[in-house]
Design a protein around this motif. Structure first.
Motif, PDB file in Angstrom:
ATOM      1  N   PHE A  93       0.950  -1.077   0.047  1.00  0.00           N
ATOM      2  CA  PHE A  93       0.136   0.090  -0.063  1.00  0.00           C
ATOM      3  C   PHE A  93       0.833   1.327   0.027  1.00  0.00           C
ATOM      4  CE2 PHE A  93      -2.842  -3.320   1.743  1.00  0.00           C
ATOM      5  CZ  PHE A  93      -3.961  -2.968   0.951  1.00  0.00           C
ATOM      6  N   ILE A  94       0.460   2.143  -0.855  1.00  0.00           N
ATOM      7  CA  ILE A  94       1.208   3.453  -0.762  1.00  0.00           C
ATOM      8  C   ILE A  94       0.032   4.611  -0.489  1.00  0.00           C
ATOM      9  CG2 ILE A  94       3.123   2.930  -2.084  1.00  0.00           C
ATOM     10  CD1 ILE A  94       2.010   4.273  -4.466  1.00  0.00           C
ATOM     11  N   ARG A  95       0.600   5.750   0.069  1.00  0.00           N
ATOM     12  CA  ARG A  95      -0.320   6.820   0.227  1.00  0.00           C
ATOM     13  C   ARG A  95       0.103   7.866  -0.569  1.00  0.00           C
ATOM     14  NH1 ARG A  95      -1.061   3.830   4.749  1.00  0.00           N
ATOM     15  NH2 ARG A  95      -2.824   4.016   5.871  1.00  0.00           N
ATOM     16  N   ILE A  96      -0.839   8.676  -1.305  1.00  0.00           N
ATOM     17  CA  ILE A  96      -0.489   9.555  -2.389  1.00  0.00           C
ATOM     18  C   ILE A  96      -1.218  10.822  -1.992  1.00  0.00           C
ATOM     19  CG2 ILE A  96      -0.332  10.000  -4.915  1.00  0.00           C
ATOM     20  CD1 ILE A  96      -0.432   7.001  -5.381  1.00  0.00           C
ATOM     21  N   PRO A  97      -0.608  11.896  -1.841  1.00  0.00           N
ATOM     22  CA  PRO A  97      -1.320  13.542  -1.647  1.00  0.00           C
ATOM     23  C   PRO A  97      -1.855  13.732  -2.774  1.00  0.00           C
ATOM     24  CG  PRO A  97       1.211  13.831  -1.645  1.00  0.00           C
ATOM     25  CD  PRO A  97       0.967  12.221  -1.753  1.00  0.00           C
ATOM     26  N   ILE A  98      -3.253  14.000  -2.958  1.00  0.00           N
ATOM     27  CA  ILE A  98      -3.940  14.518  -4.136  1.00  0.00           C
ATOM     28  C   ILE A  98      -4.393  15.756  -3.908  1.00  0.00           C
ATOM     29  CG2 ILE A  98      -6.008  13.866  -5.434  1.00  0.00           C
ATOM     30  CD1 ILE A  98      -3.970  11.790  -5.853  1.00  0.00           C
ATOM     31  N   GLU A  99      -4.337  16.724  -4.900  1.00  0.00           N
ATOM     32  CA  GLU A  99      -4.889  18.150  -4.675  1.00  0.00           C
ATOM     33  C   GLU A  99      -6.211  18.187  -5.407  1.00  0.00           C
ATOM     34  OE1 GLU A  99      -1.696  20.121  -6.688  1.00  0.00           O
ATOM     35  OE2 GLU A  99      -0.182  19.378  -5.379  1.00  0.00           O
ATOM     36  N   GLY A 118      -3.222  -4.636 -11.527  1.00  0.00           N
ATOM     37  CA  GLY A 118      -2.382  -4.568 -10.561  1.00  0.00           C
ATOM     38  C   GLY A 118      -2.317  -3.505  -9.791  1.00  0.00           C
ATOM     39  N   THR A 119      -3.417  -2.416  -9.836  1.00  0.00           N
ATOM     40  CA  THR A 119      -3.595  -1.323  -8.838  1.00  0.00           C
ATOM     41  C   THR A 119      -5.266  -1.405  -8.527  1.00  0.00           C
ATOM     42  OG1 THR A 119      -4.136   0.119 -10.717  1.00  0.00           O
ATOM     43  CG2 THR A 119      -1.919   0.183  -9.827  1.00  0.00           C
ATOM     44  N   VAL A 120      -5.172  -0.882  -7.137  1.00  0.00           N
ATOM     45  CA  VAL A 120      -6.699  -0.778  -6.497  1.00  0.00           C
ATOM     46  C   VAL A 120      -6.725   0.617  -5.756  1.00  0.00           C
ATOM     47  CG1 VAL A 120      -8.374  -1.927  -4.948  1.00  0.00           C
ATOM     48  CG2 VAL A 120      -7.006  -3.208  -6.544  1.00  0.00           C
ATOM     49  N   LEU A 133      -3.462   3.520  -2.116  1.00  0.00           N
ATOM     50  CA  LEU A 133      -3.375   2.838  -3.240  1.00  0.00           C
ATOM     51  C   LEU A 133      -2.774   1.501  -3.000  1.00  0.00           C
ATOM     52  CD1 LEU A 133      -3.727   2.741  -6.600  1.00  0.00           C
ATOM     53  CD2 LEU A 133      -1.612   3.707  -6.498  1.00  0.00           C
ATOM     54  N   HIS A 134      -3.270   0.259  -3.289  1.00  0.00           N
ATOM     55  CA  HIS A 134      -2.752  -1.057  -3.277  1.00  0.00           C
ATOM     56  C   HIS A 134      -2.100  -1.183  -4.542  1.00  0.00           C
ATOM     57  CE1 HIS A 134      -2.298  -5.044  -3.404  1.00  0.00           C
ATOM     58  NE2 HIS A 134      -1.829  -5.277  -2.337  1.00  0.00           N
ATOM     59  N   VAL A 135      -0.830  -1.703  -4.688  1.00  0.00           N
ATOM     60  CA  VAL A 135      -0.246  -1.899  -5.931  1.00  0.00           C
ATOM     61  C   VAL A 135       0.553  -3.188  -5.834  1.00  0.00           C
ATOM     62  CG1 VAL A 135       1.705  -1.240  -7.335  1.00  0.00           C
ATOM     63  CG2 VAL A 135       0.493   0.303  -6.257  1.00  0.00           C
ATOM     64  N   HIS A 143       8.064   6.227  -7.901  1.00  0.00           N
ATOM     65  CA  HIS A 143       7.655   6.319  -9.403  1.00  0.00           C
ATOM     66  C   HIS A 143       6.088   6.180  -9.310  1.00  0.00           C
ATOM     67  CE1 HIS A 143       6.726   4.320 -13.138  1.00  0.00           C
ATOM     68  NE2 HIS A 143       6.034   3.202 -12.549  1.00  0.00           N
ATOM     69  N   TRP A 144       5.101   5.403  -8.526  1.00  0.00           N
ATOM     70  CA  TRP A 144       3.837   5.393  -8.558  1.00  0.00           C
ATOM     71  C   TRP A 144       3.303   6.811  -8.266  1.00  0.00           C
ATOM     72  CZ3 TRP A 144       0.952   1.961 -10.570  1.00  0.00           C
ATOM     73  CH2 TRP A 144       1.432   0.638 -10.881  1.00  0.00           C
ATOM     74  N   ILE A 145       3.743   7.241  -7.262  1.00  0.00           N
ATOM     75  CA  ILE A 145       3.291   8.712  -6.781  1.00  0.00           C
ATOM     76  C   ILE A 145       3.400   9.472  -7.770  1.00  0.00           C
ATOM     77  CG2 ILE A 145       3.776  10.721  -5.320  1.00  0.00           C
ATOM     78  CD1 ILE A 145       4.553   8.691  -3.119  1.00  0.00           C
TER      79      ILE A 145
END
Length: 161
Positions: A93-99, A118-120, A133-135, A143-145
């Motif tokens: 899991f990763i956390r991505i800041p979204i504007e 491959g992503t959820v 996000l789950h990768v 890279h994902w961010i």
């Protein structure tokens, strides 16, 4: 005039689908399909109180092309991971800041992410503006961010905000 054409877009699409499903363009089916399409579009208006008018159609086309390419590449990558076995990937899991704050843009982002194998989309905190996000193959979190922010969020902000 523009609002009338905008309102008739959904019934026209429903009529075309009706005619294609019935495999006919007889006057009976055109009339019945038109009546049903107008009634369904009118009934659906109550379900969608928040309206959005996407801007920058060229950006939208570029985004759709990127999504098709990414889904194709991801299908190949996921198939390769499955064939190589469970040891060859590192899910996480990763956390991505979204504007992005427009609900239509967020819904589109959720669909894009979920359509890509491959992503959820695992969650979104409106207060913090953080996407979880789950990768399937999480080797480089940065890279994902950057991928989500540059390839999807930026065009969606241009289209919806």
């Amino acid at each position: 005039m523009k609002s009338i054409l905008y309102w008739l877009l959904m019934p026209a699409l429903l009529l075309v689908i009706w005619l294609l499903l019935n495999e006919t363009v007889s006057i009976d089916h055109i009339v019945l399909g038109s009546v049903l399409a107008l009634l369904l579009a009118w009934a659906a208006m109550a379900l969608r109180p928040l309206r959005s008018t996407p801007k920058k159609p060229l950006t939208l086309i570029r985004l759709l092309a990127n999504v098709v390419v990414d889904i194709t590449k991801s299908n190949v990558a996921v198939a390769r991971l499955i064939w190589l076995g469970a040891e060859s990937h590192t899910p996480g899991f990763i956390r991505i800041p979204i504007e992005l704050r427009d609900p239509h843009g967020l819904a589109a982002l959720a669909c894009i992410i979920t359509y890509t194998p491959g992503t959820v989309w695992a969650g979104f905190s409106e207060q913090k503006g953080v996407l979880t996000l789950h990768v399937l193959d999480l080797k480089d979190e940065n890279h994902w961010i950057q991928l989500i922010k540059r390839r999807y969020e930026q065009p969606l902000k241009e289209i919806f905000e």
